[in-house]
Design a protein around this motif. Sequence first.
Motif, PDB file in Angstrom:
ATOM      1  N   SER A  79       0.841  -1.192   0.000  1.00 49.70           N
ATOM      2  CA  SER A  79       0.000   0.000   0.000  1.00 49.70           C
ATOM      3  C   SER A  79       0.878   1.244   0.000  1.00 49.70           C
ATOM      4  N   PRO A  80       0.423   2.341  -0.622  1.00 51.57           N
ATOM      5  CA  PRO A  80       1.165   3.602  -0.518  1.00 51.57           C
ATOM      6  C   PRO A  80       1.250   4.097   0.923  1.00 51.57           C
ATOM      7  N   TYR A  81       0.272   3.711   1.750  1.00 53.63           N
ATOM      8  CA  TYR A  81       0.257   4.135   3.147  1.00 53.63           C
ATOM      9  C   TYR A  81       1.370   3.477   3.955  1.00 53.63           C
ATOM     10  N   TYR A  82       1.899   2.366   3.474  1.00 54.40           N
ATOM     11  CA  TYR A  82       2.941   1.646   4.202  1.00 54.40           C
ATOM     12  C   TYR A  82       4.325   2.257   3.948  1.00 54.40           C
ATOM     13  N   GLY A  83       4.432   3.561   4.015  1.00 56.22           N
ATOM     14  CA  GLY A  83       5.725   4.205   3.862  1.00 56.22           C
ATOM     15  C   GLY A  83       6.420   3.805   2.571  1.00 56.22           C
ATOM     16  N   PRO A  84       7.657   3.302   2.666  1.00 60.47           N
ATOM     17  CA  PRO A  84       8.407   2.941   1.458  1.00 60.47           C
ATOM     18  C   PRO A  84       8.118   1.534   0.939  1.00 60.47           C
ATOM     19  N   SER A  85       7.052   0.900   1.431  1.00 57.87           N
ATOM     20  CA  SER A  85       6.778  -0.495   1.089  1.00 57.87           C
ATOM     21  C   SER A  85       6.696  -0.748  -0.411  1.00 57.87           C
ATOM     22  N   GLU A  86       5.910   0.057  -1.126  1.00 52.05           N
ATOM     23  CA  GLU A  86       5.785  -0.169  -2.574  1.00 52.05           C
ATOM     24  C   GLU A  86       7.132  -0.030  -3.262  1.00 52.05           C
ATOM     25  N   GLN A  87       7.887   0.964  -2.862  1.00 49.97           N
ATOM     26  CA  GLN A  87       9.197   1.190  -3.480  1.00 49.97           C
ATOM     27  C   GLN A  87      10.128   0.015  -3.223  1.00 49.97           C
ATOM     28  N   LEU A  88      10.190  -0.437  -1.979  1.00 56.01           N
ATOM     29  CA  LEU A  88      11.095  -1.539  -1.630  1.00 56.01           C
ATOM     30  C   LEU A  88      10.667  -2.846  -2.298  1.00 56.01           C
ATOM     31  N   LEU A  89       9.364  -3.104  -2.327  1.00 59.46           N
ATOM     32  CA  LEU A  89       8.879  -4.312  -2.993  1.00 59.46           C
ATOM     33  C   LEU A  89       9.155  -4.250  -4.487  1.00 59.46           C
ATOM     34  N   GLY A  90       8.860  -3.098  -5.100  1.00 59.44           N
ATOM     35  CA  GLY A  90       9.092  -2.957  -6.532  1.00 59.44           C
ATOM     36  C   GLY A  90      10.546  -3.137  -6.914  1.00 59.44           C
ATOM     37  N   ASP A  91      11.453  -2.573  -6.114  1.00 57.06           N
ATOM     38  CA  ASP A  91      12.882  -2.718  -6.406  1.00 57.06           C
ATOM     39  C   ASP A  91      13.330  -4.174  -6.259  1.00 57.06           C
ATOM     40  N   ALA A  92      12.761  -4.875  -5.255  1.00 53.49           N
ATOM     41  CA  ALA A  92      13.121  -6.285  -5.058  1.00 53.49           C
ATOM     42  C   ALA A  92      12.656  -7.140  -6.231  1.00 53.49           C
ATOM     43  N   LEU A  93      11.492  -6.818  -6.775  1.00 49.55           N
ATOM     44  CA  LEU A  93      10.966  -7.583  -7.904  1.00 49.55           C
ATOM     45  C   LEU A  93      11.635  -7.210  -9.228  1.00 49.55           C
ATOM     46  N   ALA A  94      12.381  -6.108  -9.213  1.00 49.22           N
ATOM     47  CA  ALA A  94      13.028  -5.645 -10.440  1.00 49.22           C
ATOM     48  C   ALA A  94      14.461  -6.134 -10.592  1.00 49.22           C
ATOM     49  N   THR A  95      14.965  -6.942  -9.655  1.00 50.32           N
ATOM     50  CA  THR A  95      16.330  -7.446  -9.788  1.00 50.32           C
ATOM     51  C   THR A  95      16.419  -8.374 -10.998  1.00 50.32           C
ATOM     52  N   PRO A  96      17.564  -8.460 -11.642  1.00 49.78           N
ATOM     53  CA  PRO A  96      17.704  -9.304 -12.840  1.00 49.78           C
ATOM     54  C   PRO A  96      17.288 -10.757 -12.602  1.00 49.78           C
ATOM     55  N   PHE A  97      17.668 -11.320 -11.449  1.00 51.00           N
ATOM     56  CA  PHE A  97      17.333 -12.720 -11.189  1.00 51.00           C
ATOM     57  C   PHE A  97      15.821 -12.916 -11.137  1.00 51.00           C
ATOM     58  N   VAL A  98      15.116 -12.033 -10.411  1.00 54.40           N
ATOM     59  CA  VAL A  98      13.663 -12.175 -10.304  1.00 54.40           C
ATOM     60  C   VAL A  98      13.006 -11.954 -11.661  1.00 54.40           C
ATOM     61  N   ARG A  99      13.435 -10.937 -12.388  1.00 50.98           N
ATOM     62  CA  ARG A  99      12.827 -10.661 -13.688  1.00 50.98           C
ATOM     63  C   ARG A  99      12.974 -11.841 -14.647  1.00 50.98           C
ATOM     64  N   GLU A 100      14.119 -12.489 -14.606  1.00 49.26           N
ATOM     65  CA  GLU A 100      14.367 -13.600 -15.519  1.00 49.26           C
ATOM     66  C   GLU A 100      13.663 -14.873 -15.072  1.00 49.26           C
ATOM     67  N   THR A 101      13.680 -15.147 -13.758  1.00 49.64           N
ATOM     68  CA  THR A 101      13.157 -16.409 -13.246  1.00 49.64           C
ATOM     69  C   THR A 101      11.672 -16.353 -12.937  1.00 49.64           C
ATOM     70  N   PHE A 102      11.198 -15.182 -12.513  1.00 52.13           N
ATOM     71  CA  PHE A 102       9.790 -15.019 -12.140  1.00 52.13           C
ATOM     72  C   PHE A 102       9.177 -13.895 -12.980  1.00 52.13           C
ATOM     73  N   PRO A 103       8.743 -14.200 -14.188  1.00 51.02           N
ATOM     74  CA  PRO A 103       8.120 -13.181 -15.034  1.00 51.02           C
ATOM     75  C   PRO A 103       6.925 -12.543 -14.326  1.00 51.02           C
ATOM     76  N   ARG A 104       6.603 -11.332 -14.705  1.00 51.98           N
ATOM     77  CA  ARG A 104       5.519 -10.600 -14.035  1.00 51.98           C
ATOM     78  C   ARG A 104       4.232 -11.420 -13.970  1.00 51.98           C
ATOM     79  N   ALA A 105       3.915 -12.178 -14.985  1.00 51.84           N
ATOM     80  CA  ALA A 105       2.666 -12.942 -15.004  1.00 51.84           C
ATOM     81  C   ALA A 105       2.671 -14.133 -14.057  1.00 51.84           C
ATOM     82  N   SER A 106       3.825 -14.439 -13.452  1.00 54.42           N
ATOM     83  CA  SER A 106       3.896 -15.610 -12.571  1.00 54.42           C
ATOM     84  C   SER A 106       3.562 -15.283 -11.120  1.00 54.42           C
ATOM     85  N   TYR A 107       3.321 -14.008 -10.796  1.00 54.36           N
ATOM     86  CA  TYR A 107       2.925 -13.628  -9.444  1.00 54.36           C
ATOM     87  C   TYR A 107       1.913 -12.495  -9.513  1.00 54.36           C
ATOM     88  N   MET A 108       1.226 -12.246  -8.393  1.00 57.76           N
ATOM     89  CA  MET A 108       0.181 -11.231  -8.341  1.00 57.76           C
ATOM     90  C   MET A 108       0.588 -10.097  -7.409  1.00 57.76           C
TER      91      MET A 108
END
Length: 454
Positions: A79-108
Motif C-alpha cells: 500500500s502507498p500508506y505503508y511508507g516505502p513499502s511499494e518502493q522496496l517491494l518494486g525494487d526487489a521484484l526488479a532485480t535481474p534474477f527475479v525478472r528472468e526467473t519469475f516473469p511478471r505474469a507468474s505472481y500477483m
Amino acid sequence: MASTPTEQPSSTSTFPSRQKPIPYSAANGTRTPLSSILPPLIFGTATFNHQFNNDPFALDTVGLVTSALTHGIRAFDTSPYYGPSEQLLGDALATPFVRETFPRASYMLLTKVGRIKSDEFDYSAAWVRQSVQRSLERLHTDYLDLVYCHDIEFVSLAEVLEAVTALRELRAEGKIRYVGICGYPLDVLGDAAEMLLRETGEPVDAVQSYAHFNLQNQTLGGPRGIERFRAAGVGVTTNASCLGMGLLRREGVPVGGMGDWHPAPRALRTAVHAASDFCDSHSEKLEVIAIRWALETWVSAGASCGSRGDPASGLPWKHESNSEVGGAALGVSVIGVSHPAELDKTMLVWRSILDGLEGGEETAVQAGRWYRAWEWSRSRRAAVRILAEGVEEILGEWFGYSWDSPEKGFVNKHKPVQGKNAVDGEPSLLTPAASPESKPVDGGEGVEKGIPLR
C-alpha cells in the motif's frame, strides 16, 4: 511439546527455471474469477514500514522477496500508506534474477488507494487514478492484479462508491484486474459490500479484514464477517494480521520508528501477557501458537470465500498445485515478516498445515518428505487447538473485543491538492538518514520488532 521438525528438501531438481504464469483471461468481457487463481498465502509488506521497523531501508527486502518466491509464494500485498513499502517491494521484484526467473505474469501484486496518512484520506476519482499510476511506477509494472480501497471506515459510503467506480474504470483500461475493499470494522465492510452490489449491480471481487480472525478475535469467521460478505457476492475474503498487528506476542506490541501506535488498551495487553505466560508454561510461544492456529483454521473457516489458486509449497523450487492438496478452495491469509528466519519458520508451519490436508500423506511421500508428515500435522493441530482454547479462557472478557476505528471525534484532515500532479502533495518517503528513533514505552526495551504482523 515437540517443535516443528525440519523438513527435508524435495527430491525434485532445485535448478532455477522460468516460472509459469498464473492463468488469467478477460476474453469476451468475462474475467477469470479471482477465487480460482489467487494464492491462499499472500506475502504482506506492511512490515516494510516505519511503524514496525526503525529503518525499513535496512531490511534485506530483496532477500526476503526472492526467498518468498523460491518457496512458492506468488502474491504480494502492499500500500502507498505503508511508507516505502511499494518502493522496496518494486525494487526487489526488479532485480535481474527475479525478472528472468519469475516473469511478471507468474505472481500477483495487490495494493491499495485512498489512505494517505493516519488522519488523511482521499477517495476522489482523481486521486484514485493518480495513486494507481504512482503504484504502477513504484512497482515497475504495467498492471496491478488487485487494488483495495484502503480502510474504508474513515470515509463515507458515497466516497467508497466513487473510488470503486474509478477503479473499475481503470480495470476497463487494463491497468488493474480486480477491485476490493479493506478495513477493520466488519459491520462497515459488510455495509459497503452490500451497498456496492445494490448500487452497481456488481459485487466487489475481494474484502480484506485484519485482526478479526486470530486467537483474540474470531468474528470474521461468523455471520458478521465471511457469511455476510458471501451473501453480498464477494468472491474472496482475505484474513490479514493473524497476530493482531503484533498484539499476540510474548514481547508485546511492536515499537518501530513511530513509537507505540497500537490501539489495544492496556487491560487487553495485560490479558495477552497472561496468555503468553500460559503458553510459556507449556513450552510454547504465544506467537507460534497464534500463527499456526490462524493460518490452519482459516484454511477451512475461510473456504466459502476462499480460492483454488496454487498454494505456496513452502519448499525451495517445489511447485504445488491446488489439486495436490485436495482440490478444495482454501481460505486466503496474509502474512508479514521482516527477517529471513521468520520467513523460514512461517514456511515450515505452512508446509506442515498443507501436509495435514486431504491427500497430504500421499503428497508428502511422493515429494520425498517425511512419510509421517501428515500424522504429525494432525497431532500438532490438535495440540494447538487445546492451547488456543486455554488462551481464550484467559482472555475472558477481552476475547472478541474490537477497538474503535476510527476513534471518536476523528476528522479527515486531508485538503485536496488540485492539478495534474495532485498526488505529489503527499509527503516524501523517509530515507534512511531521516528515519526517526524509536520512542520507549513501558516494557519496550529489547522488543523484537521483526515478527509476522499485519
